[in-house]
Design an enzyme around this catalytic site. Structure first.
Site, PDB file in Angstrom:
ATOM      1  N   LEU C  15      11.122 118.758 -10.972  1.00 39.70           N
ATOM      2  CA  LEU C  15      10.382 119.422  -9.997  1.00 39.70           C
ATOM      3  C   LEU C  15      11.069 119.353  -8.735  1.00 39.70           C
ATOM      4  CD1 LEU C  15       6.804 118.856 -11.086  1.00 39.70           C
ATOM      5  CD2 LEU C  15       7.730 120.917 -10.841  1.00 39.70           C
ATOM      6  N   ALA C  16      11.610 117.901  -8.341  1.00 35.86           N
ATOM      7  CA  ALA C  16      11.973 117.965  -6.993  1.00 35.86           C
ATOM      8  C   ALA C  16      13.317 118.668  -6.791  1.00 35.86           C
ATOM      9  CB  ALA C  16      12.215 116.356  -6.809  1.00 35.86           C
ATOM     10  N   SER C  42      12.854 117.690 -18.244  1.00 38.10           N
ATOM     11  CA  SER C  42      12.766 116.661 -17.344  1.00 38.10           C
ATOM     12  C   SER C  42      11.356 115.833 -17.417  1.00 38.10           C
ATOM     13  CB  SER C  42      12.817 117.049 -15.953  1.00 38.10           C
ATOM     14  OG  SER C  42      13.948 117.936 -16.048  1.00 38.10           O
ATOM     15  N   GLY C  49      -1.958 113.962 -15.782  1.00 38.58           N
ATOM     16  CA  GLY C  49      -3.107 114.091 -15.009  1.00 38.58           C
ATOM     17  C   GLY C  49      -3.359 115.293 -13.939  1.00 38.58           C
ATOM     18  N   GLY C  50      -2.427 115.161 -12.939  1.00 36.72           N
ATOM     19  CA  GLY C  50      -2.488 116.237 -11.954  1.00 36.72           C
ATOM     20  C   GLY C  50      -1.871 115.820 -10.654  1.00 36.72           C
ATOM     21  N   ARG C 301      -3.660 101.843  -9.237  1.00 39.53           N
ATOM     22  CA  ARG C 301      -2.990 101.358 -10.422  1.00 39.53           C
ATOM     23  C   ARG C 301      -2.559  99.799 -10.370  1.00 39.53           C
ATOM     24  NH1 ARG C 301       0.425 106.430 -11.782  1.00 39.53           N
ATOM     25  NH2 ARG C 301      -1.203 107.973 -12.302  1.00 39.53           N
ATOM     26  N   SER C 410       2.542 111.618  -7.195  1.00 41.37           N
ATOM     27  CA  SER C 410       4.046 111.633  -7.548  1.00 41.37           C
ATOM     28  C   SER C 410       4.334 113.152  -7.784  1.00 41.37           C
ATOM     29  CB  SER C 410       4.360 110.980  -8.881  1.00 41.37           C
ATOM     30  OG  SER C 410       3.585 111.169 -10.060  1.00 41.37           O
TER      31      SER C 410
END
Lengths: 253, 254, 657
Positions: C15-16, C42, C49-50, C301, C410
């Protein structure tokens, strides 16, 4: 915009695909209807005679015109030719394609792919089997009837062809009808995965039914033909033809 | 130590089988290499997947063995191969569900990189470019404003079709795609169906017809249904192809 | 040797990398993406989750805005984050979600009316406004004050990645797949591209570029038990380190996700707990409220993972032949919810555990999940020491996560960083970036790489690459894990050092052409060991506990001595990393250090904290609007690229105004 092939009409593929399905549906439904008609012999020679006369147009014209049978058979033959021509596009065309397909089918152990291959072979066989059958009808439309047909089956030694034709056409048509429904997504219900399972069961039940019916019918013709072999060529005279005739007319009133 | 042993609950240990793997080997970049099968023995371990097994075979028996894994969780689509002849995701195939003889072959229909590794990426990019699998809409450059609304069920329907992971199982499982390499396959048809039902995509049926209204597109499908039956994500592929076929048939005769 | 020249070389097709490339391309420059695998494969796809962005459309997100998201992020980071960068991030995140919505991501939408939901183990009814119907909805995630995590069932990353990758194809961006950058080219303190190995043919290639961006994700695979994909070996991070010029930030900040399935370590999303799932112990007792009465299963977390490990240590773990674990219970969410919103979780349970999570408990134990650390960059995404080298996403220490990242931040970072860094790369291409590397410099750097690759085929070598990698992974999981101790860390450093020396003697027996997996393992082993050494050394040096970095021998957060960022570098001749620090300035923080709202309350404060807190309180007490107050405390808009400076429209603000 996107690349267009100027050599072929862009409508072509859609029209051909639909025609293939439509011709297939008509042929499959005709096949089943035809099976019901010929199986009338199981109800007795009179029943079969009556069905024959009805197809010759007797209830309408007062007298049978076998040419109607010729014309109808010609129409079916033309559908078969059209269907075969369209379906041929999907056959493997080269040795490489055959080999690839063979390897593919050999490995994946997948029923619906096997069934498609069954259709390729049965379709190929139908080129000959169905053509012979239809040609005979077109040329001798009057030779249909409890004795005429039975003589053809037994004395005319057509039963091996009909036996093959029976299995080939029932498999081809049953599988084809199932495939065409899945292909266009018809009668699939809310959950298409369950719908397909239902269709599969229905397909096998119908195929089995028609195979049994067909086998019995063929056996009946063979039996009549065998018993009638000494007077082969003689036409059937219905015992109570006039009553049957008037009864049918009465129903039409 | 003792305390530890006491605490351990006895678990039913199945007798470890020795699995014989017959693996397709060929390195197209090595002129001396000829396609052939090689066999490797491996003792089965609890909850061993093909991912674990292949890595173990490579680390200890066949250091040059090529295969592709990325997520090893069944979501990225890298590891599709023919497992005893049938396409599937290797990473989530448990050895316990396989017989003692396992044949592994690369996914057919894609360029071979080596052994079990094939170039699905190249094929998929080609398909994407050809079918233009992206939203066609007027360019918006400022995203400060609120997003366009969409019916909740519509979004869910789109996602249903977007779950495809481009693993290539539908191509490997499709007789048509195997015979005719130009066929866009269920992966392509399903992706276009995904864009067709998306209200954000303003392509017309006539435009879709131009790309898939032909024998390499939806009318090439012979409904052998391998795509539907081998799709590891259980996508409703037959239904989507039927949907596209109806739409394209209508677009074709209009 | 083939040489390819481009304006911007983007290493990494997740994505990045994709979003960065799109940004560069839209400014009229030519980007080129190198990717180990086809971009759609990737690791971004694994984010289930989102993505957090403060849209505030749903009832439980009502009243959310950038300020709340910012505070959650900083608390989550345990004040280790760069607050300006975090501000830039929370401001741009809503734009990123909306951009993705326009490009095709089928975000789940708000359904008006009443809904059943599970909160704190109880079924509750949530009523959504009519006006919100059809806007993007959000679910709950750990460490957040509002329901802010926008999602697409539990395939959010997959949908985002497919949309982004398709967009890149639409824009005609070239992607060279199955290419691995194994060294950065640089001359006179400027990065000029990379030396790349073709993972199909095995050939070396040179890619020359005016600017380079590393977007290769994290390095989770230096651990034995990790949720990460097998390609997350941190090679991109390592090649930056190997320049000896670029530095890595906060490498010891490694996140462990509470719910890796046991023992495979495959992730099941935080959405399970966000949607109402519970953690149970051997007696099927819900233990999190005992430790965290306020946030329970939904603390951050690092905190949840630590309590889980503590609970196991206290003898409440479930015994199994592979060791101990705990249970995740999502049965209470119901079949319908699981079958639609948690499908991937269901599939994972079916295939890897052979269980149906609608009926059975899921065995879980924390597993390595995310690298907060990475290539240190400034707010523009460029390395402060090696010009022309940018980094984005997990590979970077842009530093919006500090010592612990919040779930949902993230994938949000990948896209937001891509948007921002892409613009700054284009700015750099417009102004200063040039291609000015001498052919002598290229030749000598290529020869170094060739020599290293050839060195693995020396006859006297005797080490096995895979064995060394396995040994390294065990050291990291056993000694540089969730709970850390000086002695163990020192042992880890020694053992890693010895493995690193052994890695120099790895023997590659296979000499055939092509990708040669054994050779890949050999050069990667050395690079991964360097990263492991950075992590272990940084952890050993940092004598405090902060976020995910938890030292049993130094249990308190120590702002007085350790409110600073670890910087690690590795000069080409050295055998071990060098560590220095970069202080964080309390006096310029918008949110001065305090209690996170979960986890331990004790800490050693920074002497400036009370002063700064008083200043902040003074401003907050004023009657200016939130934008003005924010501007007064910590101006950041000037740092954003111009297109992203606008204020985000929000239904709650429109209706409440």
């Amino acid at each position: 915009m996107l690349f267009k092939n100027p050599l072929s009409s862009p409508r072509g593929p859609a029209v051909m695909d639909m025609l293939q399905s439509v011709s297939g549906i008509i042929l499959a439904l005709f096949m089943w209807a035809h099976m019901f008609m010929v199986s009338s012999i199981l109800l007795g020679n009179d029943a079969m005679y009556w069905v024959t006369k009805m197809f010759e147009g007797e209830p309408i014209f007062g007298k049978g015109y076998p040419i109607l049978v010729s014309l109808f058979a010609l129409f079916i033959l033309s559908l078969v030719v059209l269907h075969a021509f369209l379906a041929m596009r999907k056959f493997p065309a080269t040795h490489r394609q055959y080999r690839t397909l063979h390897n593919h089918l050999g490995g994946i152990r997948h029923t619906d792919s096997y069934l498609w291959y069954v259709q390729v072979f049965t379709g190929f066989a139908l080129f000959f089997l169905a053509s012979v059958h239809l040609y005979q009808l077109i040329m001798h439309p009057a030779d249909i009837g409890p004795y005429a047909s039975s003589d053809r089956v037994w004395t005319g030694r057509m039963w091996p062809l009909y036996l093959m034709l029976l299995f080939v056409v029932e498999l081809h048509g049953g599988i084809g009808l199932y495939r065409v429904l899945v292909k266009w997504g018809w009668f699939m219900g809310k959950d298409p995965k369950i719908g397909r399972k239902r269709l599969t069961i229905a397909k096998w039940v119908l195929t089995l039914f028609f195979l049994v019916l067909g086998s019995l019918t063929l056996a009946a013709y063979m039996k009549v033909g065998y018993e009638h072999q000494d007077s082969a060529g003689e036409r059937y005279q219905p015992a109570e033809y006039s009553q049957l005739h008037s009864a049918s007319q009465g129903e039409n009133d | 130590m003792n305390a530890c042993t006491e605490k351990t609950i006895p678990v039913k240990v199945s007798t470890a089988r020795t699995i014989e793997f017959a693996i397709f080997r060929h390195n197209p970049f090595d002129e001396a290499s000829e396609p052939h099968f090689e066999t490797y023995q491996l003792e089965e371990a609890d909850s061993m997947t093909l991912f674990i097994a292949l890595n173990e075979i490579r680390a200890k028996q066949a250091p040059s063995l090529q295969f592709d894994f990325v997520c090893r969780a069944g979501i990225c689509g890298s590891c599709a191969m023919l497992i005893n002849g049938r396409p599937g995701l290797a990473c989530r195939t448990l050895i316990s569900q396989l017989p003692t003889k396992v044949t592994l072959m690369p996914l057919p229909g894609f360029e071979l990189i080596g052994d079990l590794s094939v170039n699905t990426g190249k094929w998929m990019r080609g398909m994407s470019e050809h079918l233009q699998t992206w939203i066609h809409s007027a360019e918006v450059s400022n995203f400060d404003a609120m997003e366009e609304k969409m019916a909740p069920e519509q979004a869910e329907q789109i996602y249903e079709l977007e779950r495809c992971i481009e693993c290539g199982c539908c191509i490997a499982g499709c007789g048509t795609a195997q015979m005719r390499p130009e066929f866009v396959g269920a992966v392509g048809l399903n992706q276009l169906a995904r864009f067709k039902i998306d209200p954000r995509d303003n392509r017309t049926d006539a435009q879709f017809y131009e790309v898939i209204g032909n024998e390499h597109g939806v009318f090439g499908c012979m409904t052998m249904l391998g795509c539907e039956d081998f799709c590891p994500k259980e996508l409703p592929l037959a239904q989507q192809i039927a949907y596209m076929r109806r739409a394209m048939a209508a677009a074709g005769i209009n | 040797m083939q040489t390819i020249v481009t304006d911007a070389l983007i290493i990494g097709g997740g994505l990045a990398g994709l979003r960065t490339a799109i940004g560069v391309k839209r400014r009229g420059f030519t980007p080129l993406i190198l990717s180990l695998v086809p971009p759609k494969r990737s690791h971004s796809a694994a984010a289930q989750g989102g993505m957090q962005a403060s849209l505030g459309n749903s009832a439980k997100g009502w009243g959310d805005n950038e300020d709340v998201h910012f505070a959650d992020t900083i608390r989550g980071s345990d004040w280790g984050a760069d607050q300006v960068v975090a501000r830039m991030f929370v401001h741009t995140a809503p734009k990123a979600v909306r951009e993705l919505a326009a490009w095709g991501v089928p975000w789940n939408r708000v359904q008006k009316g009443d809904h059943k939901s599970v909160i704190n183990g109880e079924e509750v009814t949530i009523t959504e406004r009519d006006e919100s119907h059809g806007l993007i909805t959000a679910r709950n995630f750990g460490g957040t004050a509002k329901w802010r995590t926008n999602y697409v069932a539990d395939g959010t990353g997959h949908s985002m990645l497919y949309t982004m990758s398709n967009q890149a194809i639409a824009e005609g961006i070239e992607v060279h797949e199955r290419m691995e950058a194994i060294a950065l080219l640089h001359d006179n303190g400027r990065c000029q591209g990379a030396i790349v190995r073709n993972l199909i043919t095995g050939e070396l290639m040179v890619y020359l570029a005016k600017v380079t961006c590393i977007a290769t994700g994290g390095f989770g695979r230096i651990y034995r038990v990790s949720t990460n994909a097998v390609i997350n070996q941190g090679i991109g991070t390592a090649i930056a380190l190997e320049t000896g010029i670029a530095k890595l930030g906060n490498m010891e900040a490694v996140q462990f996700h509470p719910t890796g399935i046991f023992p495979a370590g495959i992730l099941v999303t935080e959405g399970c707990r966000g949607d109402g799932g519970l953690l149970l112990d051997a007696k099927e007792h819900r233990f999190m409220p005992d430790y965290e009465p306020e946030k329970r299963e939904l603390a951050s977390r690092d905190v949840v993972s630590r309590w889980m490990e503590t609970h196991i240590r206290n003898g409440h773990g479930v015994q199994s032949r592979f060791g101990e674990h705990l249970w995740l219970d999502i049965r209470l969410l119901g079949k319908k919810h699981i079958n639609s919103k948690l499908r991937e979780v269901k599939e994972i349970c079916q295939y890897f555990l052979g269980i149906d999570p609608t009926e059975s408990l899921i065995p879980v134990r924390p597993a390595q999940h995310y690298s907060m650390g990475g290539i240190r960059t400034d707010y523009r995404g460029e390395s402060p020491t090696l010009k022309g080298l940018f980094a984005a996403g997990e590979a970077a220490c842009w530093d919006m996560h500090g010592f612990n990242r919040l779930g949902g931040n993230s994938v949000a970072e990948t896209v937001v960083a891509g948007m921002i860094v892409g613009e700054f790369m284009a700015d750099s291409l417009t102004t200063e970036a040039t291609l000015a590397i001498s052919s002598t410099a290229i030749d000598s750097q290529v020869n170094e790489v060739r020599d290293e690759l050839a060195s693995f085929q020396r006859s006297e070598n005797n080490e096995n690459a895979w064995q060394i990698i396995e040994a390294m992974q065990s050291v990291m999981t056993d000694k540089v894990g969730i709970f850390r101790h000086g002695e163990q860390l020192a042992e880890a450093v020694t053992e890693l050092q010895s493995l690193y020396e052994r890695a120099g003697r790895i023997k590659v027996s296979d000499t055939s052409r092509g990708v040669n997996p054994e050779l890949c393992a050999a050069y990667r082993a050395k690079k991964m060991l360097k990263l492991s050494l950075c992590v272990a050394s940084g952890a050993l040096a940092r004598e405090e506990s902060r976020g995910a970095h938890c030292r049993e021998d130094f249990p308190l957060r120590n702002d007085k001595d350790w409110l600073k960022r670890t910087l690690t570098s590795w000069s080409p001749e050295a055998a071990s990393p060098a560590i220095d620090y970069e202080p964080l300035d309390v006096m310029s923080m918008e949110l001065p250090p305090g209690w996170r709202g979960y986890g331990g309350k004790e800490r050693i404060d920074h002497p400036d904290t009370p002063t700064r807190q008083a200043e902040v309180d003074g401003v907050q007490a004023g009657d200016a609007d939130r934008f003005a107050k924010q501007q007064q405390l910590m101006p950041f808009t000037g740092c954003l690229p111009e297109p992203f400076r606008g204020r985000n429209a929000r239904l709650s603000e429109e209706l409440d105004a």
